[in-house]
Enzyme design. Structure first.
Site: not given
Ligand SMILES: [Zn+2]
Length: 650
Positions: A33-34, A56, A65, A135, A192
């Site tokens: 859900a990216g 996900d 966003l 991914d 991150c």
């Protein structure tokens, strides 16, 4: 007849009432859900799909966003799948007068699709089709095998920058599976990691490119290192960076300013001190590096002092691009870049370009300083940093949107075929296509090209039950290494059980109800102690993916040294039949490049020579020699060289 919403009316007008019914009743599994996943969910909702399950494992980050369109600021920190399912379900157009309009079921699983205790073949069998929006190679391989075992069609998609492709996989249709051909390896790095816990040179190079954006970019806010200087917890580097930007703006306008080269030098030192000393110390004090593989050490005062007396390395006569710079030299180079930029502001690019000297000098210096602080090895020369920086491709929202749209069109084709022939007799080989999304138009002016789905590779052990031949130095390998490095990392088994084919002795068992304890002693034994020698036949079984493969062992004790190094004792070669993936850092495909490499450009379309693609070491080694009957071997080195890096930020 009940009134129908305008949106569904248009679906019905285009596809017919039976297909609309089919769409509304179909059960869809969406994995991811990216970037692509959000687009897919929106498309599914708008076209009337009412039963969608989303898997996900991520939570929403502020950096998502700008392109993951179902998420808003107040969602940050929540699971992607939950928010995506909830937001998308509200987009489904309902039939105002129909009681069935209430039956919209968008279900979320906040989990890893590789978790076989939740997601198994039986689970996948409850769906009409599966859409991939992943991914990484590990998850793609997992879904590929689950869908083959469940005989449920899978619509796979992948994007790399401006390039994308959509492919359909289905066991009974006798088309290629995801693992039929060698894939480009590619890696997506979470923000991150880049911001807080780098552990590889590529992480610090991505970070340095963001620093370039922060210093010279048109909009400072576009850098992922940007923090609002008015914020309460703004990083200490923001103030000196903004001071420098002010001077750059004045210099660009040709204003007379009080700044001098010495002022810029001072600003440079302040930026460097903030980035590599103050900020690191602040994070150390707050115990923010608990998950770092090595605890960072602030840049020493000595290096800063030494830098004052060190000339910038690129200004030196005997300088070569392959030189490695000391920390003091990196500081000097960093400052020299700022001074050069300030003196000739018109020549400064507002976005990083690996072929621009100031861009590359700054990124080399800044990334090496960060690698030094985080004790990441090896440090990179200008030349090697350029190679890494050039392979980093940003994820592009538009490509994701185009590919998600194409996936939905393929889904329609599959559902239409299911409607016509039923699930059991489904054959999608004629109705579905392999679609490429290109950056430059073909000679015919096309940006999308559709080709027939590929035929399976007869040597694929995943979909064609082919056997595998494996050469290795049996005396060096323990069973534990064999399981981890070959069965799991390379062949993609999750819960392998090993049998000696002659005699059927089990030497390792894993998975549900497995008696792992009684085999634990085998893990440290070398292969010959377990009767695995030259000529041994092994069977590897994995119930979690309904897969079994026969392996023939060849003992080989002489290995050539790999480039500039000692021979790796864990070297191995998997014979012709082995399908996918270089080592260690597997990730998403670029099947499109694979097609270029294979010289198979899509049956009847001669336009692939117009395509730009990324220079990649992986292509220099023979990729798909299974096509060449004279050479049935594919070398796999255990250092996993040559992958494309995607940073999921733009
Ligand atoms: Zn296959």
């Amino acid at each position: 007849m009940a009134a129908i919403s305008p949106m569904l009316a248009s679906v019905q007008a285009t596809l017919g009432p039976e297909m609309l019914q089919m769409i509304q009743n179909s059960k869809i599994l969406l994995v991811g859900a990216g970037g692509i996943g959000c687009e897919l969910l929106k498309n599914l909702a708008f076209t009337g799909f009412r039963h969608v399950t989303v898997i996900d494992l991520d939570t929403i980050d502020v950096s998502n966003l700008n392109r993951q369109l179902l998420f808003r600021t107040h969602h940050v920190g929540q699971p992607k799948c939950t928010v995506a399912a909830q937001v998308a379900s509200q987009m489904v157009p309902l039939n105002p007068l129909s009681s069935s309009s209430l039956a919209v079921q968008y279900t979320a699983h906040h989990a890893n699709v590789c978790d076989s205790t939740i997601f198994d073949v039986q689970f996948v069998q409850t769906f009409h089709l599966v859409l991939n929006a992943l991914d990484n190679v590990v998850a793609r391989r997992r879904v590929n095998r689950l869908c083959l075992a469940a005989d449920v069609p899978l619509v796979e998609a992948g994007t790399t920058g401006y390039l994308g492709q959509v492919n359909v996989i289905h066991k009974n249709s006798d088309v290629a599976c995801y693992e039929c051909h060698t894939q480009e390896t590619q890696k997506v790095y979470p923000i991150c990691t880049i911001r807080s816990t780098p552990s590889m040179p590529v992480h610090t190079i991505v970070w340095a490119k963001e620093l370039y954006k922060l210093l010279f970019g048109e909009k400072v806010e576009e850098s992922m290192l940007y923090e609002d200087p008015r914020g309460e917890e703004t990083s200490t580097y923001m103030k000196p960076v903004l001071d420098f930007r002010d001077d750059m703006v004045s210099a660009k306008r040709g204003d007379t300013t009080t700044s001098t080269s010495t002022v810029i030098e001072k600003q440079g030192l302040q930026i460097i001190t903030a980035l590599y000393v103050t900020e690191i110390q602040k994070q150390l004090d707050m115990d923010r590096y608990k998950t770092a593989s090595k605890t960072p050490k602030v840049l020493s005062a000595d290096a800063l002092v030494a830098a004052a007396a060190t000339p910038a390395p690129t200004k030196h006569e005997s300088y070569r691009h392959t030189d490695l710079w000391s920390p003091a030299q990196c500081v000097a180079e960093f400052i020299a870049c700022l001074q050069d930029a300030w003196q000739d502001p018109a020549a400064v690019l507002s976005s990083f370009d690996k072929d621009d000297a100031v861009s590359m000098r700054l990124v080399t210096a800044a990334s090496n300083l960060r690698s030094h602080v985080f004790q990441i090895e090896p440090l990179q020369s200008y030349y090697s940093a350029k190679g890494i920086a050039g392979n980093i491709i940003p994820a592009i929202a538009t490509t994701n949107a185009i590919c998600a749209g194409l996936q939905i069109l393929q889904a329609f084709c599959i559902l239409r075929a299911q409607l016509k022939d039923g699930m059991a007799n489904l054959d999608i080989s004629e109705c579905c296509s392999y679609v490429n999304c290109l950056r430059n138009a073909t000679r015919n002016g096309l940006y999308l090209t559709a080709a027939q789905l590929e035929e399976p590779n007869p040597n694929c052990f995943v979909c064609k039950s082919a056997s595998v031949s494996l050469a290795l130095d049996t005396t060096k390998w323990t069973l534990g290494d064999f399981l981890n490095k070959i069965c799991k990392a390379d062949l993609g088994f999750e819960e392998p059980t090993l049998f000696l084919s002659d005699g059927g002795d089990c030497i390792w068992e894993e998975g549900q109800d497995a008696d792992q304890a009684s085999f634990a002693a085998n893990l440290v034994k070398r292969l010959p102690e377990l009767r695995i020698r030259h000529g041994t036949f092994l069977t590897i079984e994995d119930f979690s993916q309904n897969l079994e493969v026969n392996v023939t062992i060849t003992h080989q004790d002489v290995w050539e040294a790999s480039e500039g190094g000692e021979p790796d004792e864990f070297e191995f070669v998997i014979g012709g039949t082995k399908p996918v993936v270089a080592h260690e850092v597997p990730a998403p495909i670029n099947g499109f490049e694979q097609r270029v490499t294979n010289g198979n450009n899509g049956k009847g379309d001669d336009s692939d020579d117009f395509i730009e693609f990324v220079e990649d070491d992986a292509k220099k080694r023979p990729l798909d020699e299974a096509d060449d009957p004279a050479s049935k071997k594919q070398k796999v080195s255990s250092n996993g060289s040559g992958h494309i890096d995607t940073i999921d930020i733009s």
